[in-house]
Design a protein around this motif. Structure first.
Motif, PDB file in Angstrom:
ATOM      1  N   LEU A 133       0.852  -1.190   0.000  1.00 58.58           N
ATOM      2  CA  LEU A 133       0.000   0.000   0.000  1.00 58.58           C
ATOM      3  C   LEU A 133       0.890   1.244   0.000  1.00 58.58           C
ATOM      4  CD1 LEU A 133      -2.750  -0.869   2.638  1.00 58.58           C
ATOM      5  CD2 LEU A 133      -2.818  -1.193   0.166  1.00 58.58           C
ATOM      6  N   GLN A 134       0.592   2.156  -0.899  1.00 55.91           N
ATOM      7  CA  GLN A 134       1.310   3.424  -0.962  1.00 55.91           C
ATOM      8  C   GLN A 134       0.468   4.499  -0.280  1.00 55.91           C
ATOM      9  OE1 GLN A 134       1.273   6.074  -4.462  1.00 55.91           O
ATOM     10  NE2 GLN A 134       3.462   5.639  -4.635  1.00 55.91           N
ATOM     11  N   ILE A 135       1.076   5.213   0.645  1.00 54.79           N
ATOM     12  CA  ILE A 135       0.401   6.332   1.310  1.00 54.79           C
ATOM     13  C   ILE A 135       1.051   7.620   0.845  1.00 54.79           C
ATOM     14  CG2 ILE A 135      -0.166   7.415   3.519  1.00 54.79           C
ATOM     15  CD1 ILE A 135      -0.150   4.622   4.759  1.00 54.79           C
ATOM     16  N   SER A 136       0.249   8.524   0.339  1.00 55.35           N
ATOM     17  CA  SER A 136       0.733   9.792  -0.200  1.00 55.35           C
ATOM     18  C   SER A 136      -0.102  10.924   0.370  1.00 55.35           C
ATOM     19  CB  SER A 136       0.631   9.792  -1.736  1.00 55.35           C
ATOM     20  OG  SER A 136       1.311   8.690  -2.296  1.00 55.35           O
ATOM     21  N   GLY A 137       0.259  12.155   0.009  1.00 54.19           N
ATOM     22  CA  GLY A 137      -0.503  13.280   0.514  1.00 54.19           C
ATOM     23  C   GLY A 137      -0.304  14.538  -0.297  1.00 54.19           C
ATOM     24  N   HIS A 138      -1.177  15.490  -0.063  1.00 53.83           N
ATOM     25  CA  HIS A 138      -1.142  16.791  -0.734  1.00 53.83           C
ATOM     26  C   HIS A 138      -1.234  17.885   0.330  1.00 53.83           C
ATOM     27  CE1 HIS A 138      -1.983  19.793  -3.855  1.00 53.83           C
ATOM     28  NE2 HIS A 138      -2.967  20.225  -3.095  1.00 53.83           N
ATOM     29  N   ASN A 139      -0.217  18.751   0.345  1.00 58.66           N
ATOM     30  CA  ASN A 139      -0.187  19.881   1.282  1.00 58.66           C
ATOM     31  C   ASN A 139      -0.311  19.445   2.742  1.00 58.66           C
ATOM     32  OD1 ASN A 139       0.190  21.687  -0.762  1.00 58.66           O
ATOM     33  ND2 ASN A 139      -1.887  22.497  -0.758  1.00 58.66           N
ATOM     34  N   MET A 140       0.361  18.343   3.069  1.00 56.42           N
ATOM     35  CA  MET A 140       0.299  17.827   4.431  1.00 56.42           C
ATOM     36  C   MET A 140       1.592  18.099   5.188  1.00 56.42           C
ATOM     37  SD  MET A 140      -2.629  16.487   5.218  1.00 56.42           S
ATOM     38  CE  MET A 140      -2.172  15.579   6.684  1.00 56.42           C
ATOM     39  N   LYS A 141       1.416  18.238   6.531  1.00 57.15           N
ATOM     40  CA  LYS A 141       2.526  18.215   7.467  1.00 57.15           C
ATOM     41  C   LYS A 141       2.333  17.009   8.385  1.00 57.15           C
ATOM     42  CE  LYS A 141       3.792  23.073   7.072  1.00 57.15           C
ATOM     43  NZ  LYS A 141       4.220  24.306   7.783  1.00 57.15           N
TER      44      LYS A 141
END
Length: 570
Positions: free
Chosen positions: A548-556
């Motif tokens: 599973l790949q976990i990604s994000g947008h504009n996250m801290k």
């Protein structure tokens, strides 16, 4: 003597297996079938089949996006589908991957209702047919236009599409000229609210120029054709059409555009007129799609579909009988229904167009997954053809290489459900940074004071590494999924620092850039609140274990916990 008897017994068992009686009880898959409706053509064919053979037809249920996945998941489970629907856009991939069996021995190829033009053009490889297609399943692409609107705008009859086509002048230049005249701000609001031309089938303009994005030889081998000058020529035309403002591709506008007069000309198929005429009193006229400058042979765009035998079927003889039933029923019902509702002009137009029919869509199957995004670079992003080709060609090359390979043996590994609560750091080893990435702010650790007790902590900073970051990929041996199943994935998310604008966390099953499944995102609006991610991962069409790949947008910095992965049963 004893050894001889044993050998003879083994040989006898082999022969018995080889010539084992096929079962008349078969499985059939066509997306959208309603087994409870007597009006459904598939059900009518099943009744006819049962009357002939005494066998039972079991329908496999699924939507239009699950055609390939249903075939493969049933094959992987050891219960291959006997009869399956297919489009020309599924070939030659369904041949090169060995998803279908040859039908020559099992289907009546002399039947008058078959379209041999379609079958020769799309479904014949190395002397064998793989799909039986009805004559009424030949669908040709046309332009429907609002003649009443053109008359009101003062466009002379000789300058309208029908007259131009009859005069041999119906081409891209004339389409553009008309579309520019008909594109207007009809209310004076300062915004265009009527477009000259509408089309959701973007690749149709490529085909209208006599070119396809791949080439296919007689053995089904695929080669990429994105660098062809005719492709660039068509993309430049599409780019200019969008920049000039007369081209509209928003489905919400196009769907009722002719009737509502928001679009003056629309690219559609030959069966679209009845629905349009039902909602307007305007006069609607029909002509072929205009030829691009490189379509020297004036080939008309056709599509087709039909039915084949799924690879590995143990009931090929009975599958062939059902295919005969359903193709004949399709032809008879279509012929009867069309005579009631189709305008006479459509039949006459079809007789003219079929003299130069062409089935280009079948060349799209190897790269179908990226075509919309590739063309969207021009239609929606406004990028140049050269930029779009450079961006998507590497992925297209990889897809073509994959499509040319047989699917091989399907291995359905066992799967054990996951229910992970991070009470300690024992599962920390399952979460690894994404390979081949360098994000200086990303660190993965165990946080003792987590959402409930302990949690997995992902430290990150979009202000350092950019707005879109792939944080980690799980080790599938420790935490992940396996091929040939569908899943539901859940976990909790808690931001420890204030996220940026329109921030989200996403998850998907990921093996490589060509094999990723079920991308889902969860919007994260503020820190300290617990959000619940729920994702469905469907159609995992490959062997092996997948992380599973976990990604994000504009996250801290944020926490995740309470990970659950369960198999989703149809």
């Amino acid at each position: 003597m004893k050894k001889t008897r044993i050998v003879a017994a083994i040989f006898g068992l082999m022969v018995a297996g080889l010539f084992a009686k096929e079962s008349p009880n078969i499985t059939v898959f066509r997306p959208g079938t309603n087994p409870r409706s007597k009006k459904d053509i598939m059900v009518q064919a099943a009744e006819k089949y049962t009357a002939k053979t005494g066998g039972k037809v079991t329908f496999v249920m699924g939507d239009w996006g699950s055609l390939e996945s249903k075939l493969l998941t049933y094959m992987a489970a050891g219960t291959p589908i006997d009869v399956c629907f297919a489009r020309n856009a599924d070939f030659p991939k369904f041949f090169t991957k060995h998803y279908f069996e040859p039908i020559n021995q099992y289907v009546n190829l002399d039947a008058k209702y078959l379209s041999k033009d379609a079958m020769d053009g799309c479904f014949k490889y190395e002397g064998s047919y793989y799909v039986a297609s009805a004559k009424t399943s030949d669908h040709y692409w046309i332009i429907l236009y609002n003649k009443s609107l053109m008359d009101e705008q003062g466009i002379a009859e000789k300058d309208q599409p029908l007259a131009l086509w009859k005069a041999g002048k119906w081409d891209w230049d004339h389409l553009r000229s008309l579309a520019l005249k008909l594109t207007k701000d009809t209310t004076g609001s300062g915004t265009i609210d009527r477009w000259g031309f509408g089309n959701w089938y973007t690749e149709g303009l490529l085909y209208a120029n006599g070119v396809t994005l791949t080439n296919i030889d007689s053995k089904g081998k695929i080669t990429l054709n994105m660098e062809d000058q005719r492709v660039t020529e068509a993309l430049v035309y599409l780019q200019n059409a969008k920049n000039d403002g007369w081209y509209q591709q928003d489905n919400s506008i196009i769907t009722d555009g002719l009737a509502s007069r928001t679009v003056a000309m629309v690219m559609g198929r030959e069966y679209d007129p009845p629905a349009v005429l039902k909602n307007t009193r305007d006069e609607i006229i029909y002509v072929p799609v205009p030829f691009g400058p490189s379509n020297k042979e004036h080939k008309n765009i056709y599509e087709c579909d039909g039915y084949g035998i799924g690879a590995g079927s143990q009931n090929k003889k009975y599958a062939g009988i059902y295919i005969d039933c359903v193709v004949e029923a399709t032809y008879e019902n279509d012929t009867k229904d069309r005579a009631k509702v189709w305008p006479e002009e459509i039949f006459a137009l079809g007789e003219q167009m079929e003299k130069s029919r062409w089935y280009p869509s079948y060349t799209t199957s190897p790269i179908e997954s990226i075509v919309n995004s590739f063309l969207g670079e021009i239609v929606w992003s406004g990028n140049s053809p050269a930029t779009a080709i450079a961006s998507w060609e590497p992925k297209a090359v990889a897809l073509v290489q994959d499509a040319n390979k047989p699917v091989g043996k399907l291995e359905r590994l066992p799967f054990k459900a996951v229910n992970e609560v991070f009470k300690n750091n024992k599962m920390l080893a399952a979460f690894k940074p994404m390979p081949d990435t360098e994000y200086s702010s990303v660190q993965i650790s165990f946080e003792p004071k987590g959402i409930e007790a302990g949690s997995l902590k992902i430290a990150c900073d979009y202000e350092v590494d950019g707005e879109d970051v792939a944080y980690c990929l799980t080790d599938p041996a420790l935490l992940g999924i396996v091929g040939w199943r569908s899943y539901e994935v859940e976990f909790d998310i808690k931001a420890l620092k204030e996220p940026g604008e329109e921030a989200y966390v996403s998850v998907q099953a990921y093996d490589n850039d060509l094999h990723k499944y079920g991308w889902t995102r969860k919007t994260i609006e503020s820190k300290d609140e617990v959000y619940h991610m729920k994702a469905t991962i469907m159609d995992v069409l490959q062997n092996g274990r997948i992380g599973l790949q976990i990604s994000g947008h504009n996250m801290k910095d944020f926490l995740i916990d309470n990970i659950k992965i369960v198999e989703k049963i149809d």
